[in-house]
Structure formats: structure tokens, C-alpha cells
Design an enzyme around this catalytic site. Sequence first.
Site, PDB file in Angstrom:
ATOM      1  N   GLU A   1       0.769  -1.258   0.132  1.00 44.39           N
ATOM      2  CA  GLU A   1       0.162  -0.010  -0.052  1.00 44.39           C
ATOM      3  C   GLU A   1       0.686   1.174   0.065  1.00 44.39           C
ATOM      4  O   GLU A   1       0.386   2.151  -0.867  1.00 44.39           O
ATOM      5  CB  GLU A   1      -0.960   0.083   1.178  1.00 44.39           C
ATOM      6  CG  GLU A   1      -1.874  -1.238   1.487  1.00 44.39           C
ATOM      7  CD  GLU A   1      -2.779  -1.302   0.059  1.00 44.39           C
ATOM      8  OE1 GLU A   1      -2.969  -0.379  -0.800  1.00 44.39           O
ATOM      9  OE2 GLU A   1      -3.057  -2.587  -0.248  1.00 44.39           O
TER      10      GLU A   1
ATOM     11  N   GLU B   1      -1.085  -1.996  -9.877  1.00 39.98           N
ATOM     12  CA  GLU B   1      -1.001  -3.161  -9.104  1.00 39.98           C
ATOM     13  C   GLU B   1       0.245  -4.034  -9.165  1.00 39.98           C
ATOM     14  O   GLU B   1       0.665  -4.566  -8.202  1.00 39.98           O
ATOM     15  CB  GLU B   1      -2.312  -4.044  -9.069  1.00 39.98           C
ATOM     16  CG  GLU B   1      -3.543  -3.313  -8.700  1.00 39.98           C
ATOM     17  CD  GLU B   1      -3.624  -2.973  -7.418  1.00 39.98           C
ATOM     18  OE1 GLU B   1      -2.514  -3.200  -6.762  1.00 39.98           O
ATOM     19  OE2 GLU B   1      -4.702  -2.217  -6.809  1.00 39.98           O
TER      20      GLU B   1
END
Length: 705
Positions: free
Chosen positions: A366, A388
Site C-alpha cells: 500500500e 497493481e
Amino acid sequence: MDIKLDPSRDDLPLMANTSHILVKHYVLDLDVDFESQIIEGTIVLFFESGNKFKKQSSSTEETYPSESNEACKFRMPEPCHIPVTNTRTVSSKVGYNDFVICGKGEKDTSGKDGNHDNQEQASGISSSKYCCDTGNHGSEDFLLVLDCCDLSVLKVEEVDVAAVPGIEKFTRSPKLRNQIVRELVALPADRWREQLDYYARCSQAPGCGELLFDIDTWSLQIRKTGVQTATDFPHAIRIQYTTKPQGRSVTWTSDQSGRYVGGCGHMEYPCRFQNASATTQEIIPHRVFAPVCLKGACQETLLPLIPPCLSAAHSVLGTHPFSRLDVLIVPANFPSLGMASPHLVFLSQSTLTGMSQFCGTRLCHEIAHAWFGLAIGARDWTEEWLSEGFATHLEDVFWAKAQQLAPHEAQEQRELRACLRWRRLQDEVRNSPEDMQVLRPNKEKTGHVSDSGSSVIKHGLNPDKVFMQVHYLKGYFLLRFLARRLGDDTYFSFLRKFVHTFHGQLILSQDFLQMLLESIPEERRLELSVENIFQDWLESSGIPQPLQRERLAGAECGLVRQVSAEVAKWVRVNRRPRKRKRKETEEVLEKLLPDQLVLLLEHLLEQRTMNPRTLQRLERTYHLSEQDAEVRHRWCELVVKHKYTEAYRNVERFLQEDQAMGIYLYGELMVSEDARQQHLARRCFELSKEQMDRSSAEVVAEMLY
């Protein structure tokens, strides 16, 4: 564009005509009622008209009919009475008992280092073209359409920014409302505090006339009678609205306690990359928010990890894009393990169990999104791998540095995780539709939008996409492939240069790939080209050919070989009769890392049968019910496969407390056609479904009924 969509399966429409008019800033003023589960209030939008929205002829061909195939209809809103609250307060009728942990020795310097939320950049709330063409056709009014879903809009009005006291000191044209907004939006970055102050003042200005509006499934459409261009359309409007308790955009749930450098290429804004003190700040101020029942776990597991993970990220990529970090622990029904926003990271409670590795790697993932996903975004939302894939690749690099591993240890750990991801990618390819395995599904049309700026997100409404990892995995393996070709030193040196060049901007795959290849001497490119990478990695389903060749030729690392040896021991243990011969020696089992345990259990899942005696010893040897969620998930799979009833309580606990990872288990429980397992699945779903994420609940319901 077909606007009659099946909201459970089709692409998600983004109807924004960002080429014509753009939201530059917004101010929210909200009141939250926890009992009725409704958020009501206002949003004031400040616009900038685009350079394309000038007088157009009536020959524009692109028009969209309304859902009823009738002409666009607009209505004046019913009278409404919504109290306007202060923009910095949120009222509620039920308290939320939580706690805050601040990073030790850190002071929150936000607002003091020349950085703020950068909300004057183009926001995610975009105007759009829908129902009627937003161009100017003779005497037709200009149509502003905002992307919108599941809101009840009560009133839309123009804001009289000219009535703000003292505005004449700020602008050269104090009586012209649109000119005031144009000058406010165009203020230079060194006047950002003054700019925010005037935004706040203007947001509190009175209305000066209601606007016609209509609302449908995906958009709010607004016009002002007689206004035919974006330039003349009101540049500051106020929308009064309420959310719907059953709306798809906001989910209500209980918490775990049971209660509710050089010049920059982007637009001008206060940028930390240009702030000397920010560039050397390894650890930004940070806090953790969580319910009281998880306070101990946060203090023991999460909080000590944040400083080394932030420091590791800084050592790899340089300046932190944001001035602070808050971490919020979300309830069990949050549909993913984590999510990143500017200044804020959501982490699933599942990350807090077991040893620190699972929490640390997820936190690093994150944190990586601060650079890839937030500071640098995908211009086409179908290129999800640009966010991602990078975060997945970087999480290993950050985590190795956070642990201060020696180079050999770091390499071993990365190879072990590559082995696990290779297995997951194989499963993903075997069990998902081919068209959803493509990272660049729009191919040569990637990044193209209509004249208005509208577009769609491929498969954006398909609930199965939420559970797919192909963008994470194939993106990760592409970046790993490129890093190995270049060498780590060259690759990460390039990555810092890339971040410095493109932060604050939206990119396409070719922006990254072209800059990468241009930085490599031609003799070292080894026939690499943007076109070849597109073809091999981004525009094909299945496993890319270069990756297949690499995995077939690659030797297993030491940590993987150790797992293979332990698997062989457990296979022998499982084959032994209940009563062993006296001379038969006990197998000596090695201590394994969490990722090794995951790999061990995956190999044991491939065994046709395992007897209860072996499973009992397996659980006791590694204390599997106390391990992190990744390990416990594989353990639950073993329990279900071999109907090990003694550990069904572990499965029930997982389905209740680790919902972001438990969807697959429901399917396994039902496929077995075992009455007790199916009853367990249905009972757990009945206990969870009202709080469960909607997409997850729909997928599980299809499995169970």
C-alpha cells in the site's frame, strides 16, 4: 455506446467530457446519520472550461439517447431543507469508539512543508456527456454531466462567488462570477494557502439561481437555460444530495467492536518533489486508527513496522509524495486486504494476525501505491497493472530493506515469493475467462476517449473481476523480467528517474516502456521493443512465453528446496501405519518461514488423501491456527478437502473474521457435496451476509443457492 447495462456484468461507463469542462476543486459539507445510514449535505464544484469547448457546428455525429429513447428531460428540484454544516465537522448520533496511535517521536508537520492535499488538481469527479450531446448545436443549451451513482439529488444552484466579502481584493473583475473562479483556479502554487482560503469562502457564498437537472443510473445532468457553451456555464455550482442506504457506492458496516527535483512535468501545485526538506524526509508522520479491541494487535504488530517500511520505500524511490500517513484498520467485511488513498491506507484486520511478515508485505504494497497509483496514475483505467503490478513488485523490495536482510537472504526471499506467485498465476489462468487475463484489453485504442472525454472500464461491473489477481501477477512478472534483464542497480536507478519525470501525471504503458528502453544501450536491449512487450505480456491471455521459458529454466532457491524436503517427510508420515515399528525413527521437521508454510500446505493440498492423524500433527507442529491469514487460508483448504472435522472451527472463524480471503472457501465447502460442510457454509453466510460487501455476497449466494 450502449447505456442499457447489466450492472452486475458489463463494463463500467465513465461518461466524463473532461475535454470540455473539468472539476478543478471541490468542497464537501456533510452530515452523517448513523441510524438511518444516510449521508446528506452539499458539494460545491469549481470548474475550468477546456480548450475544446468552443463553438461547434451541428454536424457532430456522436449522440447518446436516453434510456427511454426520449429527448432529454430536465426538472426543477422539489423544495428541500438541508442544514449546512461546517466543512470541517461531521455530526453523528452514535459515537465511534476508536483510538489513535501516533508514530513515536514524529510530529505532524502537514501544512508546514509546502504540501497539501493537492485538491486543486483535476478531481475524480468529472463532467460527462450523456443522454444529450454536450456540444453546441445552434441554440441548444450546454449540458454538464457528472458521473454519479445511487444519489438522490435535491437541488442544484449557481454559487454567487461575487458576494464573498473582500473578493474585490483578490480579483480584477469582482462582479464577474466566472472570471473570479478562473482567476482563483489559476493562482500560482506559492499562493496555495490563499487559494484554499478563497475556495472555502466561496463555498459558503449564497446561491444565485437554481439550475435545471436530471439524474439517471450513471450520471447527473445539469444545464442553465440560455447558456450554450462551457465557457459561459456557471463555474461554481452547489449540489445538495443524500446517499441511499442500499447504494452501491457507500457500504455501511459495524466495526470490529460491534459499533457503528528540476522542473516538474505536471500542472503547477505545491509539490513535495520540489521541496528540499521533503526530499530528505525518510519517515513521514504517521498514525494508526483502529477499534479498541484491536489496539493491542496494532501496537504489537503494525506500529513498529511503519517506520522501517517508510524508510525502505524512501531509499528505493526517493521523496514521499504525501506529507503524512494514516492507517485505518477496517472491519472483517472489507472486500480486500488493503487500499491506498492520499495520506490514508486502509488495512484489513486479517493483516494483524500471526508473525509480522504478512502485515509488513501488505503495508509495503500500500505504501508503494503512493508513487504508483496515486502520484502516477493510469490514464486508461483498464491498464490496472500500472498500479497493481508495480506495487506487487515493489512490496518485496521494500520489505527486504525494511528487514535489513543481507543481499543473499533478500534474493532467497524474493525467489520464494516468485515461486508462490507463479503457482497462483497458473491457477488464475486455468480458472478465469481468457478475455479477463489481458492487461491491455483495448490494445491500440488504449487511452482513446470520445470527443467529450468519456470512456469505459473494461469488465468494471463484473463481480468476478474483484477476485482476480491477473493484473497484480502478470504485471509483477513483467517488471521482474525487465529488472533481471537490466540488473537491479540499473532498473531501480531508472525507476527513480521515471518517478521524478512523471509524478503528478497520468500515463499509459508505452510511456513507461519507451522511457525504459531509451535508457538502455541498444546493444543490451536484446531485441526488446515496446511492440514485443505489448504482444508477449500485455495483449495476450495466458502465461507470457518469456515467463514460461524463464520458469522452466530457473533453478529453485534454497528456501524452496527446503520446503520440498519437508513435503517429502510429511508424505512419509502420512503413509505410515497407525502403529509404527519400534526401530522406525521419528521424522525431524524443520522450522519454516510463513511463506514456506504457505508453499508446504499448497504441496500437501496436491496429495490425494491425508489422514486425520497426520493433519492433527501438522497443525500442532506449526501451530497453524495461530499463523497469519495466508497460512490459515491454506490450512482451511486442507481441512475442507479432507473433511477434518476437528478443525471445522478454524474454517468458521476464517469465514467470519477474514472475509476478504474467504470467498474461495465457500466454493470448496459446496463442491464437496458433504451435508455438514454445506450446512457450515450456509450458516456462516447467513451470519455475515447483511454486513458483507455486496459483490462478495452476490458471488457467495450464487455458490450456495
